[in-house]
Design an enzyme around this catalytic site. Structure first.
Site, PDB file in Angstrom:
ATOM      1  N   HIS A 275       0.794  -1.217   0.000  1.00 57.90           N
ATOM      2  CA  HIS A 275       0.000   0.000   0.000  1.00 57.90           C
ATOM      3  C   HIS A 275       0.827   1.267   0.000  1.00 57.90           C
ATOM      4  O   HIS A 275       0.280   2.354  -0.191  1.00 57.90           O
ATOM      5  CB  HIS A 275      -0.896  -0.004   1.241  1.00 57.90           C
ATOM      6  CG  HIS A 275      -0.119  -0.192   2.513  1.00 57.90           C
ATOM      7  ND1 HIS A 275       0.363  -1.421   2.902  1.00 57.90           N
ATOM      8  CD2 HIS A 275       0.281   0.683   3.462  1.00 57.90           C
ATOM      9  CE1 HIS A 275       1.006  -1.289   4.053  1.00 57.90           C
ATOM     10  NE2 HIS A 275       0.982  -0.030   4.411  1.00 57.90           N
ATOM     11  N   CYS A 276       2.147   1.171   0.242  1.00 52.99           N
ATOM     12  CA  CYS A 276       2.941   2.390   0.436  1.00 52.99           C
ATOM     13  C   CYS A 276       4.118   2.526  -0.514  1.00 52.99           C
ATOM     14  O   CYS A 276       4.223   3.506  -1.247  1.00 52.99           O
ATOM     15  CB  CYS A 276       3.469   2.440   1.873  1.00 52.99           C
ATOM     16  SG  CYS A 276       2.208   2.819   3.115  1.00 52.99           S
ATOM     17  N   ILE A 277       5.036   1.565  -0.498  1.00 52.81           N
ATOM     18  CA  ILE A 277       6.332   1.764  -1.145  1.00 52.81           C
ATOM     19  C   ILE A 277       6.234   1.997  -2.655  1.00 52.81           C
ATOM     20  O   ILE A 277       6.919   2.875  -3.185  1.00 52.81           O
ATOM     21  CB  ILE A 277       7.274   0.586  -0.811  1.00 52.81           C
ATOM     22  CG1 ILE A 277       7.517   0.559   0.699  1.00 52.81           C
ATOM     23  CG2 ILE A 277       8.602   0.733  -1.541  1.00 52.81           C
ATOM     24  CD1 ILE A 277       8.290  -0.642   1.173  1.00 52.81           C
ATOM     25  N   ILE A 279       3.842   3.378  -4.215  1.00 45.65           N
ATOM     26  CA  ILE A 279       2.908   4.462  -4.516  1.00 45.65           C
ATOM     27  C   ILE A 279       3.323   5.798  -3.917  1.00 45.65           C
ATOM     28  O   ILE A 279       3.389   6.815  -4.609  1.00 45.65           O
ATOM     29  CB  ILE A 279       1.492   4.081  -4.026  1.00 45.65           C
ATOM     30  CG1 ILE A 279       0.966   2.887  -4.833  1.00 45.65           C
ATOM     31  CG2 ILE A 279       0.531   5.264  -4.120  1.00 45.65           C
ATOM     32  CD1 ILE A 279      -0.340   2.333  -4.338  1.00 45.65           C
ATOM     33  N   ASP A 280       3.611   5.816  -2.616  1.00 41.83           N
ATOM     34  CA  ASP A 280       3.827   7.079  -1.918  1.00 41.83           C
ATOM     35  C   ASP A 280       4.922   7.951  -2.528  1.00 41.83           C
ATOM     36  O   ASP A 280       4.742   9.166  -2.671  1.00 41.83           O
ATOM     37  CB  ASP A 280       4.123   6.825  -0.442  1.00 41.83           C
ATOM     38  CG  ASP A 280       2.922   6.257   0.301  1.00 41.83           C
ATOM     39  OD1 ASP A 280       1.849   6.153  -0.321  1.00 41.83           O
ATOM     40  OD2 ASP A 280       3.055   5.925   1.491  1.00 41.83           O
TER      41      ASP A 280
END
Length: 441
Positions: A275-277, A279-280
């Site tokens: 969910h993070c790496i 995308i963010d």
């Protein structure tokens, strides 16, 4: 000093405040549970009726929240859920924990934040604190959340309503670092906003780290994940270079990791997910383009990481070719479709790309994952083979590809029956290194 500020802080300290959590996913539900366990009355708000019903039954759908703990809080009247935003009329504090995905064009999709803040706007009132937890680019809280909440109500931030950003730091599947004991960064729109938000979170979480502004808190989150993304990009490129040089990348990494200073161990794989790496950091890259700056490290690391599924498939193709078999028509068993070990989450999982690429080359692909019995991704559906059929399938397959190294698997047993194993995670360790039927990334 604001009388609303004093009253709110007093409510938090004596646990008489009512808390709402908007979004009951992998971030929101654990946070709601932590607040409830700290003694607050918590109301979860989610537009998905099924989630609301399951919470109200005390039935968890998030790996990190045991159903027993959830049920205990629900039965005690500490935690409930609804689809109705109007409950926010009577709450003192709101955490916004909604998704922030990327559009297919690579632009940030802030529609969930917009929807949550618009739903909340009609019910904001003096003496309320609102904290955004969704990962996003620096400036979102001030430029998007603040005007939506104050413009509708006419309230003044820092005097009557308090607005802050506090990035989630959830790592699904971990038991050592949880929502409660992971240090929490908090930055407000004003100093008074920071005071109130910090006082609230400090009642439920072990450590709160206050920073000077919402923008600092937003940027800190992006730095954390950009750091990981770029280092994964580096080690993934190292794997490609070692392959060209005929050097064992896993041995290289283990050797480098013996240095007690100046080195942090990262390991390669068939891509990055979650969910993070993936995308963010692209949120930051997108934001910088609007300021006429090109975030080159981010773009390069993203390019390398995005191409790793193709590299993994090329290893499968070469391994089959060395044994006189084409990919087309071969039966290939993929082990693990979750984005990381021991979780039930397929968001941005490289396994989906690996499977799709193999299928596009004509392979007959089946998969097994003990945590994901089936998946539906963009209208594409697959079902895992049964646990009891795993070794028989591994025996009959032309190749077994280890994509996600779940601890559930008996790797020596799989190795013993398999004809060929492509190990993209070094799951077989020393056994794989010395085996003639194992090809490692």
């Amino acid at each position: 000093m604001s009388s609303y500020k004093d009253a709110l802080i007093q409510k938090f300290q004596n646990r008489t405040a009512t808390v709402a959590v908007l979004g009951l996913g992998y971030v929101g539900l654990p946070l709601a549970v932590v607040f409830a366990e700290a003694g607050f009355n918590v109301i979860g708000v989610d537009l998905v009726q099924e989630k609301v019903e399951r919470v109200n039954r005390g039935e968890s759908y998030v790996l990190d929240v045991p159903s027993e703990a959830l049920k205990r809080l629900v039965e005690a009247g500490r935690l409930s859920a609804t689809t109705d935003f109007s409950v926010c009329r009577g709450v003192d504090a709101v955490s916004i924990c909604v998704p922030t995905p990327l559009r297919k064009t690579g632009d940030p999709d802030l529609s969930f934040i917009a929807s949550a803040t618009e739903g909340l706007a009609a019910y904001v009132h003096p003496g309320m604190v609102v904290v955004l937890e969704s990962s996003t680019y620096p400036g979102t809280t001030r430029e998007m959340v603040l005007p939506r909440l104050t413009g509708h109500s006419g309230l003044n931030a820092g005097q009557e309503i308090f607005i802050a950003f506090s990035p989630e730091r959830v790592d699904p599947g971990r038991t050592d670092w949880t929502t409660k004991n992971t240090p929490k960064v908090v930055g407000g729109i004003t100093e008074d906003c920071s005071d109130v938000a910090t006082a609230w979170y400090a009642q439920a979480l072990d450590t709160v780290v206050r920073v000077s502004s919402a923008e600092v808190a937003e940027m800190a989150k992006l730095l954390e994940n950009t750091f990981r993304m770029i280092n994964l990009g580096l080690v993934n490129e190292l794997a490609i270079m070692c392959d060209r040089l005929g050097v064992d990348v896993w041995e290289v990494i283990d050797a480098a990791a013996t240095k007690p200073f100046g080195f942090m161990k990262f390991t390669p794989g068939p891509g990055i997910g979650g969910h993070c790496i993936p995308i963010d950091p692209l949120y930051l890259s997108w934001k910088m383009k609007s300021l006429n700056y090109n975030a080159r490290f981010i773009e390069l690391a993203s390019e390398i990481n995005t191409n790793m599924p193709r590299f993994a498939v090329s290893k499968v193709q070469d391994a089959l070719n060395d044994r006189g078999k084409p990919v087309k028509g071969s039966r290939i068993l993929v082990l693990g479709v979750a984005y990381k070990p021991d979780v039930d989450d397929i968001r941005e999982s490289p396994a989906l790309d690996v499977i799709h690429l193999l299928q596009s080359k004509g392979a007959q692909v089946v998969y097994h994952d003990p945590y994901i019995p089936r998946f539906d991704h963009d209208g594409w559906q697959m079902e895992s083979i049964a646990d009891g059929a795993l070794l028989d399938e591994a025996r009959s397959a032309d190749a077994v590809v280890i994509v996600t190294n779940h601890r559930w698997y008996d790797y020596p047993a799989i190795h013993e029956v398999a004809n060929l194993v492509i190990d993209t995670r070094n799951a077989l360790g020393a056994l794989g290194k010395r085996s003639p039927k194992v090809v490692r990334l």
